[in-house]
Design a protein around this motif. Structure first.
Motif, short mmCIF file in Angstrom:
data_model
loop_
_atom_site.label_atom_id
_atom_site.label_comp_id
_atom_site.label_asym_id
_atom_site.label_seq_id
_atom_site.Cartn_x
_atom_site.Cartn_y
_atom_site.Cartn_z
N MET A 1 0.85 -1.19 0.00
CA MET A 1 0.00 0.00 0.00
C MET A 1 0.89 1.24 0.00
O MET A 1 1.79 1.37 0.81
N PRO A 2 0.68 2.19 -0.91
CA PRO A 2 1.64 3.27 -1.10
C PRO A 2 1.65 4.33 -0.02
O PRO A 2 2.63 5.04 0.14
N PHE A 3 0.58 4.48 0.73
CA PHE A 3 0.49 5.60 1.67
C PHE A 3 1.39 5.36 2.87
O PHE A 3 1.31 4.34 3.52
N ILE A 302 -13.01 -1.45 -12.12
CA ILE A 302 -12.27 -1.38 -10.85
C ILE A 302 -11.16 -2.44 -10.77
O ILE A 302 -9.99 -2.10 -10.60
N GLN A 303 -11.53 -3.69 -10.89
CA GLN A 303 -10.52 -4.74 -10.74
C GLN A 303 -9.55 -4.77 -11.92
O GLN A 303 -8.32 -4.76 -11.73
N LYS A 304 -10.09 -4.79 -13.14
CA LYS A 304 -9.23 -4.95 -14.31
C LYS A 304 -8.47 -3.66 -14.65
O LYS A 304 -7.26 -3.70 -14.87
N LEU A 310 -3.74 -0.21 -13.98
CA LEU A 310 -3.09 0.96 -13.41
C LEU A 310 -2.28 0.62 -12.15
O LEU A 310 -1.60 1.49 -11.60
N ASN A 311 -2.38 -0.62 -11.70
CA ASN A 311 -1.57 -1.12 -10.58
C ASN A 311 -1.78 -0.31 -9.30
O ASN A 311 -0.84 -0.01 -8.56
N PHE A 312 -3.04 0.04 -9.03
CA PHE A 312 -3.33 0.81 -7.82
C PHE A 312 -3.44 -0.12 -6.63
O PHE A 312 -4.23 -1.06 -6.62
N LYS A 313 -2.67 0.17 -5.57
CA LYS A 313 -2.61 -0.67 -4.38
C LYS A 313 -3.25 -0.02 -3.16
O LYS A 313 -3.33 -0.63 -2.10
N GLY A 314 -3.71 1.22 -3.31
CA GLY A 314 -4.32 1.92 -2.18
C GLY A 314 -5.77 1.52 -1.98
O GLY A 314 -6.28 0.57 -2.59
N LEU A 315 -6.46 2.26 -1.12
CA LEU A 315 -7.86 1.98 -0.83
C LEU A 315 -8.75 2.45 -1.97
O LEU A 315 -8.61 3.56 -2.48
N VAL A 316 -9.68 1.59 -2.37
CA VAL A 316 -10.69 1.94 -3.38
C VAL A 316 -12.02 2.13 -2.66
O VAL A 316 -12.54 1.20 -2.03
N ILE A 317 -12.55 3.34 -2.74
CA ILE A 317 -13.75 3.72 -1.99
C ILE A 317 -14.86 4.07 -2.97
O ILE A 317 -14.64 4.84 -3.92
#
Length: 483
Positions: A1-3, A302-304, A310-317
């Motif tokens: 997680m990047p944060f 969102i998932q794909k 986009l390789n996002f590892k943070g929180l998805v809200i």
């Protein structure tokens, strides 16, 4: 997680201090390989130890919860400080019975908001709550009696983006006085549709690079100072003519256009450590061809796209699940299940938490959702809580909250932002700056006020001493007298 906050900041400081020491070696010093730098090994050992402590806390919290309590971590509900004891009782019941993961604050006085945050945390002794706010132009977007900083469009006029970093830093400072950990900002939508009823001055502007550069400074200002940022509204709400609070907007652009414009800020901010992203309720056939399918409920979006491409590892809200962009087309509970199937981590403002949890458990039993997948998301939420300092939670002080927030530095920053963002849009006949005033008959007219204002006081410095006043409507007789 990047944060990262707190302990990783300490590691970074030590590491850069170490590099500075190496740079001070004399020019004839022999080349040294990394094996001769024991400080590097010490720093790595320190980071490993800190991460191990984090993992231990996460494991302890996970093991302490029942399956039903773990599901509660996925929900963040709205709290309304202005609604008094009734809302306070509602929140106590939800936090204690449904084991909520978080709270988002709405309208109310700052001191009461801080007091309520202390109460909310006291009602969640097993796992502390993440507290969020919609503070796009600062906490004054939701809380009264606080300096009301400008909206993002005015920041778009700032020539010096370092002031936006300072603003983000100030928002983080103010949030700490309330007990807030996430700010649902910045808005990174490109303001490229004049008919858009909901974005407008919430955007930094219509140029994607300028929007991204300014959003980056806002994000950094907050996250460098302990407040998680949340870029919104993925995958881009700028080019719509429908408000998703009331219905489901549709964006018909092809994927190539989305890649080149709407997705640009997200692509740039994600590698820079963006902590969280809010997903909008939009229908975008280029991403998901299903009729009336909001992006919040779209696995392809969102998932794909967000998590994998986009390789996002943070929180998805999710955006609020009571908005008609989703609620008009999917029933309570059903929308929450679909949002989790799509890949969201946090369900914001679910309409019926208890009903949704029952439907999630049914989906798990049926195989539409898996515990293995949800465990990863719940652990991600717990990780965010640890990094927000909630492993060592302490109640915030409720003394002099407004005074401490509205300190002199906050007021000075407000004036500096306004001063540097003033823009001369049109200047027919080169009227400004005022020249050759001597010998000319000049006066000012103030409409809607009977008192001398700051503009008129400034005019007096130029020698313009006559000032007139009128109401919001001027009769023909008044007009003749004024002229």
């Amino acid at each position: 997680m990047p944060f990262r906050i707190g302990y990783l900041a300490v590691i970074s400081l030590l590491f850069f201090s170490f590099l500075m020491c190496q740079s001070s070696l004399p020019p004839n010093a022999p080349a040294l390989g990394p094996q001769l730098f024991p400080q590097q090994k010490q720093l790595q050992a320190l980071e490993d130890r800190i991460l191990a402590q984090e993992e231990t806390w996460i494991n302890q919290k996970w093991e302490s919860m029942s399956p039903e309590e773990r599901l509660g971590q996925l929900f963040m509900v709205a709290a309304y400080p202005l609604q008094g004891k009734n809302d306070e009782a509602r929140m106590k019941r939800l936090i204690q019975k449904e084991h909520l993961g978080g709270v988002v604050l709405f309208k109310g006085p700052p001191t009461r908001a801080a007091s309520l945050c202390n109460k909310y945390q006291a009602w969640a002794p097993k796992v502390p709550l993440l507290v969020a706010i919609d503070g796009e132009w600062g906490l004054a977007m939701r809380l009264d009696s606080i300096i009301n900083y400008p909206r993002q469009l005015l920041f778009g006029a700032l020539p010096d983006n370092r002031l936006i970093y300072d603003f983000g830093k100030e928002v983080a400072r103010q949030a700490q006085h309330i007990g807030i950990h996430i700010n649902f900002a910045p808005v990174v939508d490109i303001n490229n549709n004049a008919a858009n009823p909901v974005i407008g001055d919430r955007s930094f502007g219509e140029q994607k690079r300028k929007v991204t550069a300014k959003a980056y400074q806002y994000m950094r200002g907050m996250q460098d100072n302990g407040l998680m940022a949340c870029a919104k509204h993925f995958p881009g709400h700028g080019d719509t003519d429908v408000d998703s609070h009331y219905d489901l907007p549709q964006i018909k652009h092809p994927r190539s256009r989305l890649d080149s414009l709407e997705l640009y800020p997200f692509r740039q901010l994600i590698p820079q450590g963006l902590g969280s992203i809010m997903v909008a309720h939009l229908n975008i056939p280029a991403l998901d061809p299903r009729d009336k399918r909001p992006t919040t409920l779209s696995y392809a979006t969102i998932q794909k796209l967000l998590k994998e491409e986009l390789n996002f590892k943070g929180l998805v809200i999710t955006d609020a699940m009571n908005m008609q962009g989703v609620a008009k087309h999917y029933g309570p509970g059903q929308a929450d299940v679909e949002a989790l199937k799509a890949g969201n981590d946090i369900l914001l403002m679910s309409q019926r938490v208890a009903q949704s949890k029952k439907m999630i458990l049914a989906a798990l039993k049926k195989g539409d959702l898996s515990w293995e997948d949800l465990e990863q998301r719940i652990r991600k939420i717990l990780r965010a809580k640890y990094r927000a300092g909630l492993a060592n939670y302490k109640p915030v002080s409720t003394k002099n909250v407004v005074k401490n927030i509205n300190n002199q530095a906050a007021q000075d920053l407000y004036k500096k932002i306004l001063g540097q963002s003033l823009t001369l849009v049109a200047n027919p006949d080169s009227l400004l700056p005022l020249r050759q005033i001597k010998g000319r008959k000049l006066a000012s007219l103030c409409i809607g006020s009977g008192r001398k204002n700051s503009f008129q006081l400034e005019l007096q410095r130029y020698g313009i001493q006559q000032h007139f006043y009128a109401g919001t409507s001027i009769s023909a007789g008044q007009e003749r007298r004024l002229l």
